[in-house]
Design a protein around this motif. Structure first.
Motif, PDB file in Angstrom:
ATOM      1  N   PHE B  83     -19.676  -4.692   1.317  1.00 33.67           N
ATOM      2  CA  PHE B  83     -20.337  -4.212   2.523  1.00 33.67           C
ATOM      3  C   PHE B  83     -21.617  -3.496   2.126  1.00 33.67           C
ATOM      4  N   THR B  84     -22.418  -3.123   3.103  1.00 35.79           N
ATOM      5  CA  THR B  84     -23.684  -2.453   2.847  1.00 35.79           C
ATOM      6  C   THR B  84     -23.536  -0.973   3.177  1.00 35.79           C
ATOM      7  N   PRO B  85     -23.487  -0.130   2.149  1.00 37.93           N
ATOM      8  CA  PRO B  85     -23.299   1.299   2.429  1.00 37.93           C
ATOM      9  C   PRO B  85     -24.599   1.940   2.919  1.00 37.93           C
ATOM     10  N   LYS B  86     -24.484   2.804   3.895  1.00 38.73           N
ATOM     11  CA  LYS B  86     -25.658   3.546   4.370  1.00 38.73           C
ATOM     12  C   LYS B  86     -25.661   4.901   3.666  1.00 38.73           C
ATOM     13  N   ILE B  87     -26.754   5.174   2.976  1.00 46.10           N
ATOM     14  CA  ILE B  87     -26.817   6.406   2.197  1.00 46.10           C
ATOM     15  C   ILE B  87     -27.973   7.261   2.699  1.00 46.10           C
ATOM     16  N   ASP B  88     -27.689   8.517   2.953  1.00 44.66           N
ATOM     17  CA  ASP B  88     -28.731   9.467   3.346  1.00 44.66           C
ATOM     18  C   ASP B  88     -29.514   9.858   2.089  1.00 44.66           C
ATOM     19  N   SER B  89     -30.751   9.358   1.981  1.00 41.37           N
ATOM     20  CA  SER B  89     -31.483   9.540   0.723  1.00 41.37           C
ATOM     21  C   SER B  89     -31.865  11.010   0.498  1.00 41.37           C
ATOM     22  N   THR B  90     -31.840  11.841   1.578  1.00 44.46           N
ATOM     23  CA  THR B  90     -32.167  13.257   1.376  1.00 44.46           C
ATOM     24  C   THR B  90     -30.998  13.993   0.713  1.00 44.46           C
ATOM     25  N   LYS B  91     -29.784  13.468   0.928  1.00 47.87           N
ATOM     26  CA  LYS B  91     -28.621  14.109   0.301  1.00 47.87           C
ATOM     27  C   LYS B  91     -28.191  13.386  -0.969  1.00 47.87           C
ATOM     28  N   PHE B  92     -28.834  12.229  -1.218  1.00 53.45           N
ATOM     29  CA  PHE B  92     -28.442  11.383  -2.351  1.00 53.45           C
ATOM     30  C   PHE B  92     -28.607  12.113  -3.681  1.00 53.45           C
ATOM     31  N   ARG B  93     -27.650  11.878  -4.586  1.00 54.95           N
ATOM     32  CA  ARG B  93     -27.742  12.407  -5.944  1.00 54.95           C
ATOM     33  C   ARG B  93     -27.370  11.307  -6.924  1.00 54.95           C
ATOM     34  N   LEU B  94     -28.185  11.146  -7.946  1.00 56.26           N
ATOM     35  CA  LEU B  94     -27.820  10.248  -9.037  1.00 56.26           C
ATOM     36  C   LEU B  94     -27.207  11.104 -10.140  1.00 56.26           C
ATOM     37  N   VAL B  95     -25.944  10.846 -10.423  1.00 59.91           N
ATOM     38  CA  VAL B  95     -25.238  11.637 -11.425  1.00 59.91           C
ATOM     39  C   VAL B  95     -25.194  10.858 -12.741  1.00 59.91           C
ATOM     40  N   GLY B 186     -43.740  -3.667  -3.025  1.00 51.90           N
ATOM     41  CA  GLY B 186     -44.703  -2.653  -2.597  1.00 51.90           C
ATOM     42  C   GLY B 186     -44.230  -1.760  -1.466  1.00 51.90           C
ATOM     43  N   GLN B 187     -43.018  -2.010  -0.954  1.00 53.62           N
ATOM     44  CA  GLN B 187     -42.464  -1.228   0.156  1.00 53.62           C
ATOM     45  C   GLN B 187     -41.264  -0.417  -0.343  1.00 53.62           C
ATOM     46  N   PRO B 188     -40.891   0.633   0.402  1.00 56.78           N
ATOM     47  CA  PRO B 188     -39.644   1.316   0.041  1.00 56.78           C
ATOM     48  C   PRO B 188     -38.491   0.316   0.020  1.00 56.78           C
ATOM     49  N   LEU B 189     -37.605   0.468  -0.928  1.00 53.65           N
ATOM     50  CA  LEU B 189     -36.495  -0.471  -1.108  1.00 53.65           C
ATOM     51  C   LEU B 189     -35.656  -0.577   0.171  1.00 53.65           C
ATOM     52  N   PRO B 190     -35.487  -1.795   0.727  1.00 53.69           N
ATOM     53  CA  PRO B 190     -34.624  -1.934   1.916  1.00 53.69           C
ATOM     54  C   PRO B 190     -33.160  -1.656   1.575  1.00 53.69           C
ATOM     55  N   ILE B 191     -32.406  -1.267   2.577  1.00 54.66           N
ATOM     56  CA  ILE B 191     -30.976  -0.957   2.374  1.00 54.66           C
ATOM     57  C   ILE B 191     -30.231  -2.174   1.833  1.00 54.66           C
ATOM     58  N   ASP B 192     -30.551  -3.363   2.364  1.00 62.37           N
ATOM     59  CA  ASP B 192     -29.856  -4.568   1.915  1.00 62.37           C
ATOM     60  C   ASP B 192     -30.081  -4.844   0.431  1.00 62.37           C
ATOM     61  N   PRO B 196     -30.745   3.836  -1.758  1.00 67.46           N
ATOM     62  CA  PRO B 196     -32.050   4.295  -2.246  1.00 67.46           C
ATOM     63  C   PRO B 196     -32.386   3.878  -3.680  1.00 67.46           C
ATOM     64  N   LEU B 197     -31.385   3.500  -4.484  1.00 66.08           N
ATOM     65  CA  LEU B 197     -31.667   3.255  -5.900  1.00 66.08           C
ATOM     66  C   LEU B 197     -30.818   2.108  -6.425  1.00 66.08           C
ATOM     67  N   ARG B 198     -31.472   1.189  -7.144  1.00 70.37           N
ATOM     68  CA  ARG B 198     -30.747   0.052  -7.703  1.00 70.37           C
ATOM     69  C   ARG B 198     -31.241  -0.271  -9.103  1.00 70.37           C
ATOM     70  N   LEU B 199     -30.434  -1.003  -9.837  1.00 69.96           N
ATOM     71  CA  LEU B 199     -30.848  -1.522 -11.141  1.00 69.96           C
ATOM     72  C   LEU B 199     -31.713  -2.753 -10.909  1.00 69.96           C
ATOM     73  N   GLN B 209     -27.307  -6.427 -11.932  1.00 68.73           N
ATOM     74  CA  GLN B 209     -28.257  -5.462 -11.372  1.00 68.73           C
ATOM     75  C   GLN B 209     -27.688  -4.796 -10.128  1.00 68.73           C
ATOM     76  N   SER B 210     -26.834  -3.821 -10.381  1.00 65.25           N
ATOM     77  CA  SER B 210     -26.119  -3.129  -9.309  1.00 65.25           C
ATOM     78  C   SER B 210     -27.063  -2.539  -8.277  1.00 65.25           C
ATOM     79  N   LYS B 211     -26.657  -2.619  -7.016  1.00 67.96           N
ATOM     80  CA  LYS B 211     -27.375  -1.938  -5.932  1.00 67.96           C
ATOM     81  C   LYS B 211     -26.649  -0.627  -5.597  1.00 67.96           C
ATOM     82  N   TRP B 212     -27.315   0.244  -4.871  1.00 66.48           N
ATOM     83  CA  TRP B 212     -26.746   1.511  -4.381  1.00 66.48           C
ATOM     84  C   TRP B 212     -26.093   2.321  -5.502  1.00 66.48           C
TER      85      TRP B 212
END
Lengths: 194, 240
Positions: B83-95, B186-192, B196-199, B209-212
């Motif tokens: 499924f496509t997870p919706k992530i709030d990029s303001t609260k997002f943390r890469l650990v 050239g655009q912010p990465l789409p959710i699909d 916010p961050l992918r390999l 190349q994992s997404k999300w």
């Protein structure tokens, strides 16, 4: 043409080459068609799919396992045979030469003409097999061998060339067998394997 | 490494494939269209293939890059396993943790303050198609270096918000064209495509190349659990 009336005998290396080549090619073709079905070269997912009876591996990963296992058998067999025909100088008298071209132009002897055509056919298979390996290597490792992709222009051209080697190999192998039979009968055909 | 979930359906699918393999024994003799011991063939040939792949992998060699005009926006197919997870990029943390000296928890703002790397490369899918795409983001090696990997670190695990998981060899992660991307064409990465961050990398097949991505875990060893598709039978190294 006296030699043809005798029982044909083949070098053991030629027999081994024919066996390994036909078995590994069969695996390469069928597993390749399994991989093809994941995203048909023409038309993508909506394109025409190969019926499962012609495919090997059951699913994409299985097709890839068979394909990348058999590629060693297929390509090393070709390398060993290449070394063999160089060392024994078979390449000088067992493959097509200007004598065959001359025979096709001048000779009225039907057997000699068929023999010349046959030598053209099986000589032509060699570069096709090499092209299959070369284009396949470009698709397998496009980052490490990006120059191979560049040789073909772009990705789609590379895919088309690699895929096209399938029908060409089948057609040439059939012509090779038919002409071989015409030249030396079933005994010649069988001598290449047994 | 208990952070890595093993999705239940993976086992079901593997089981199903095994069963279908058994039930097609009659087909084995009849012809093709069968797995025909593909799992055994894979197990036997993969170690050799992987050795050769590792040998020909040049950690400094850059994959070809293309002019912006050659980008094929329509060619990049979206493949997701669940499924496509919706992530709030303001609260997002890469650990980032595991065999590192410095545990990291980075916000998107912090990640975007790091040097931007941009590349127009060929994205190659295991299915056979390819697409020329621009990815922009931070080099993975910059993040890994920030975390100060311990000398024994050899592998890197990636955990995604949708439950997808992957593992890479460290050398491929340190390649200059392996990015944690937050830009596409050239655009912010789409959710699909994994916002916010992918390999993103031209040196590995698409399924690597994992997404999300939410969690990067360095490891000294490769666990029996290697990746979502790998655990079903796909090859692990998958280098290009």
């Amino acid at each position: 043409m006296k030699s043809l009336s005798r029982l044909p005998r083949q070098a053991i290396a030629a027999k081994i080459f024919h066996w390994v080549n036909i078995v590994s090619l069969f695996i390469m073709l069928t597993s390749g068609l399994q991989i093809y079905n994941a995203n048909p070269v023409f038309g993508g997912r909506a394109g025409w799919h190969i019926p499962p009876i012609f495919t090997l591996g059951g699913w994409l990963a299985g097709g890839r396992h068979w394909h990348f296992a058999a590629m060693w058998l297929f390509s090393l067999n070709l390398v060993f045979y290449g070394v063999y025909i160089l060392v024994t100088r078979r390449w000088k008298h067992r493959f097509v030469s200007d004598k065959d071209i001359k025979a096709l132009k001048l000779s009225q002897n039907q057997k000699r003409r068929a023999y010349a055509w046959h030598r053209i056919a099986y000589t032509a298979i060699v570069p096709i097999l090499l092209l299959a390996i070369f284009s396949g290597l470009g698709m397998y490792k496009p980052a490490q061998f990006s120059w191979i992709v560049d040789c073909f222009g772009d990705w789609q051209a590379l895919r088309i060339v690699h895929f096209t080697t399938v029908p060409i190999v089948i057609i040439f192998a059939t012509i090779h067998a038919l002409l071989g039979r015409k030249v030396g009968g079933d005994r010649l055909l069988e001598s290449m394997f047994w | 490494m208990n952070q890595i979930q093993i999705p239940q359906q993976k086992l079901l699918r593997r089981h199903f494939l095994k069963l279908s393999g058994l039930s097609s024994v009659s087909l084995l003799l009849g012809g093709c269209g069968t797995p025909l011991f593909e799992d055994i063939v894979g197990k036997v040939s993969e170690p050799l293939n992987q050795k050769v792949e590792t040998l020909i992998f040049n950690p400094e060699k850059l994959a070809p890059e293309f002019p912006i005009s050659e980008i094929e926006p329509e060619a990049l197919i979206v493949n997701s396993f669940n499924f496509t997870p919706k992530i709030d990029s303001t609260k997002f943390r890469l650990v980032v943790d595991g065999t590192v000296n410095k545990f990291l928890s980075l916000s998107m703002t912090e990640i975007q303050q790091m040097p931007l790397a941009s590349m127009v490369i060929r994205h190659v899918c295991v299915e056979g198609w390819a697409a020329i795409v621009q990815w922009g983001g931070v080099r993975l090696r910059d993040i890994i270096n920030l975390a100060q990997p311990k000398p024994e670190a050899k592998y890197v695990y990636f955990k995604s918000a949708d439950g997808y998981y992957e593992s890479w060899d460290l050398a491929s992660c340190m390649h200059p064209q392996t990015l944690m991307a937050y830009q596409k064409n050239g655009q912010p990465l789409p959710i699909d495509n994994g916002a916010p961050l992918r390999l993103a990398s031209p040196i590995k097949l698409g399924y690597k190349q994992s997404k999300w991505v939410t969690n990067i875990i360095l490891s000294d060893r490769l666990l029996p659990v290697k990746g979502y598709w790998e655990d079903q039978g796909y090859e692990w190294y998958a280098g290009l």
